[in-house]
Design an enzyme around this catalytic site. Sequence first.
Site, short mmCIF file in Angstrom:
data_model
loop_
_atom_site.label_atom_id
_atom_site.label_comp_id
_atom_site.label_asym_id
_atom_site.label_seq_id
_atom_site.Cartn_x
_atom_site.Cartn_y
_atom_site.Cartn_z
N SER A 6 36.00 -16.99 12.30
CA SER A 6 35.67 -18.30 11.49
C SER A 6 35.64 -17.76 10.31
O SER A 6 35.39 -17.13 9.73
CB SER A 6 34.27 -18.21 12.01
OG SER A 6 33.39 -18.70 10.76
N HIS A 30 38.31 -20.94 14.11
CA HIS A 30 36.87 -21.16 14.23
C HIS A 30 36.73 -22.05 13.21
O HIS A 30 36.01 -21.88 11.80
CB HIS A 30 36.43 -20.08 14.60
CG HIS A 30 34.84 -20.58 14.90
ND1 HIS A 30 34.15 -20.52 16.70
CD2 HIS A 30 33.59 -20.68 14.31
CE1 HIS A 30 32.88 -21.13 16.55
NE2 HIS A 30 32.04 -20.60 15.26
N ASP A 32 33.13 -23.91 12.04
CA ASP A 32 31.70 -24.50 11.89
C ASP A 32 31.92 -25.59 11.25
O ASP A 32 31.48 -25.93 10.09
CB ASP A 32 30.67 -23.46 11.37
CG ASP A 32 31.36 -22.19 12.10
OD1 ASP A 32 30.86 -22.29 13.16
OD2 ASP A 32 32.16 -21.28 11.67
N MET A 34 29.13 -28.95 10.00
CA MET A 34 27.63 -28.67 9.48
C MET A 34 27.53 -29.91 8.96
O MET A 34 28.60 -30.79 8.27
CB MET A 34 27.41 -27.69 8.75
CG MET A 34 27.77 -26.52 9.38
SD MET A 34 27.04 -25.05 8.49
CE MET A 34 27.58 -23.90 9.75
N HIS A 63 33.47 -25.95 16.61
CA HIS A 63 32.21 -25.40 16.99
C HIS A 63 31.19 -26.98 15.71
O HIS A 63 31.22 -26.80 14.51
CB HIS A 63 31.78 -24.22 15.83
CG HIS A 63 30.21 -23.61 16.33
ND1 HIS A 63 30.07 -22.27 16.23
CD2 HIS A 63 29.10 -24.72 16.77
CE1 HIS A 63 28.31 -22.63 16.27
NE2 HIS A 63 27.66 -23.71 17.02
N MET A 65 27.79 -28.37 15.01
CA MET A 65 26.28 -28.15 14.32
C MET A 65 25.79 -29.70 13.80
O MET A 65 26.00 -29.69 12.66
CB MET A 65 25.98 -27.05 13.69
CG MET A 65 26.46 -25.84 14.16
SD MET A 65 26.15 -24.49 12.73
CE MET A 65 27.66 -23.73 13.31
N MET A 132 25.29 -18.11 20.55
CA MET A 132 24.37 -18.31 18.78
C MET A 132 23.64 -16.82 19.39
O MET A 132 22.32 -16.51 19.21
CB MET A 132 23.37 -19.35 18.29
CG MET A 132 24.45 -20.77 18.24
SD MET A 132 26.25 -20.60 18.17
CE MET A 132 25.97 -20.23 15.96
N GLY A 137 24.40 -21.82 11.56
CA GLY A 137 24.30 -22.21 9.49
C GLY A 137 24.65 -21.68 8.61
O GLY A 137 25.11 -22.19 7.26
N GLY A 139 27.05 -17.94 7.59
CA GLY A 139 27.59 -16.58 8.07
C GLY A 139 26.97 -15.47 7.31
O GLY A 139 26.04 -15.61 7.06
N GLY A 140 27.50 -14.63 7.82
CA GLY A 140 27.09 -13.20 7.03
C GLY A 140 25.61 -12.50 7.87
O GLY A 140 24.58 -11.76 6.93
N ASP A 167 28.61 -16.00 18.94
CA ASP A 167 28.74 -15.98 17.74
C ASP A 167 27.83 -16.24 16.57
O ASP A 167 26.52 -15.64 16.28
CB ASP A 167 28.98 -17.60 17.36
CG ASP A 167 29.58 -18.34 16.37
OD1 ASP A 167 29.48 -17.43 15.55
OD2 ASP A 167 29.44 -19.34 16.00
N GLY A 168 27.84 -14.76 15.49
CA GLY A 168 27.38 -14.25 15.14
C GLY A 168 26.67 -13.06 14.99
O GLY A 168 26.37 -12.96 15.75
N GLY A 169 27.11 -12.94 13.96
CA GLY A 169 26.77 -11.09 12.89
C GLY A 169 27.54 -9.89 13.79
O GLY A 169 27.25 -8.71 14.13
N GLY A 189 33.80 -14.03 11.72
CA GLY A 189 33.63 -14.44 10.13
C GLY A 189 33.28 -13.70 9.58
O GLY A 189 34.32 -13.05 9.02
N SER A 190 32.37 -13.23 8.85
CA SER A 190 32.42 -12.18 7.55
C SER A 190 32.74 -11.03 8.33
O SER A 190 33.79 -10.16 6.71
CB SER A 190 31.47 -12.18 6.66
OG SER A 190 29.85 -11.83 7.61
C1 DX5 Z 1 26.68 -19.63 12.15
C2 DX5 Z 1 28.73 -19.93 12.78
C3 DX5 Z 1 29.46 -18.98 12.43
C4 DX5 Z 1 29.91 -17.87 11.70
C5 DX5 Z 1 29.60 -16.33 11.81
O1 DX5 Z 1 26.35 -20.52 11.94
O2 DX5 Z 1 28.65 -20.93 13.55
O3 DX5 Z 1 30.46 -19.06 13.67
O4 DX5 Z 1 30.25 -18.40 10.60
O5 DX5 Z 1 29.52 -15.83 10.91
P1 DX5 Z 1 29.59 -14.19 10.44
O6 DX5 Z 1 30.78 -13.80 11.92
O7 DX5 Z 1 29.40 -13.76 9.60
O8 DX5 Z 1 28.00 -14.02 11.21
ZN ZN Z 2 29.97 -20.54 14.46
#
Ligand code: DX5
Ligand code: ZN
Length: 206
Positions: A6, A30, A32, A34, A63, A65, A132, A137, A139-140, A167-169, A189-190
Site C-alpha cells: 500500500s 495496493h 486505497d 477514500m 481497495h 473505502m 481490516m 482510513g 496508514g501506520g 490489511d492494516g498494521g 503499507g508503512s
Molecule cells: C487503511 C488502508 C491500508 C493502509 C495500510 O485504511 O486500507 O491499506 O494503507 O497501512 P499500514 O500497513 O501502514 O497499516
Molecule cells: Zn487498504
Amino acid sequence: MKVSVSVLSVYDRLINAVKKVNESSADFLHIDVMDGNFVPDKKFPIEVLKDKKTINKKPLDVHLMVDKLEQVKKYALLKPEYLTFHVEILEDYEIIDYIKSLGIKVGLAINPDTSVELLIPYIDDIDLVLFMSVEPGKGGQTFKEEVIEKVKRLKEFAPSEVIISIDGGVNDKTISLCKYAGCDMVVSGSFVTNSLKYDDRINQLR
Ligand code: DX5
Ligand code: ZN
C-alpha cells in the site's frame, strides 16, 4: 505469502513510491481509495490513477473505502486484478456480477467491528476477503489482534479458493499472527514504504 504494498502513507511521493514497488518483488500494488464519506479522508481520485496508470507495472489490488456503488463501477475502468469494496455497503449481488462480467476479480473488505457472518450470502461468488486489522482510513495504525478469530471463523464456511487477505498494521511482528490465521496474502503499507529498500521488508513478510 503474497504481499500487496500500500502506498497510502507516501501519497505525497506517489510516483517515486510506485517506481519502488515496480522494482521490488511485491505481488500487487495496493491502492486505497477514500471518498471522504465512508472514511473522513479523500485520496486517490480516479483521475489521478488514470493519469498515473502507465507508471505502475504491478497487478493492481484496489481497495475502495467508498459508500456509493457507482464509485465501484468507475474504478473497474482501471482493470485491476482485484477490485475490493466493503461488505458494509453491499445491498445485493448485482455489483458483484457486474464486476465479474468485466473479467475482474471481486473482493469484499470487512471492518474490525463488522460480523464475519455478513459475508456468508456472498462467499461463493467472490474471489477475496480483505480483513481490516485497523479502522479503515489511514496508514501506520496498530494491528488489532481480535481479527485473527474472525479469519478463523471465515475459514469454517469459505470455499478454499477464496483468497484471504489482511490489511492494516502488518509488519515483521504481526506477520506471524497472519500466517497462523491462515492468510494467503497481506497488505503492508508503512512497514514497507518506510524503508529505503522495499524488498528488505517484503522478504520479512514472505
Ligand atoms: C487503511 C488502508 C491500508 C493502509 C495500510 O485504511 O486500507 O491499506 O494503507 O497501512 P499500514 O500497513 O501502514 O497499516
Ligand atoms: Zn487498504
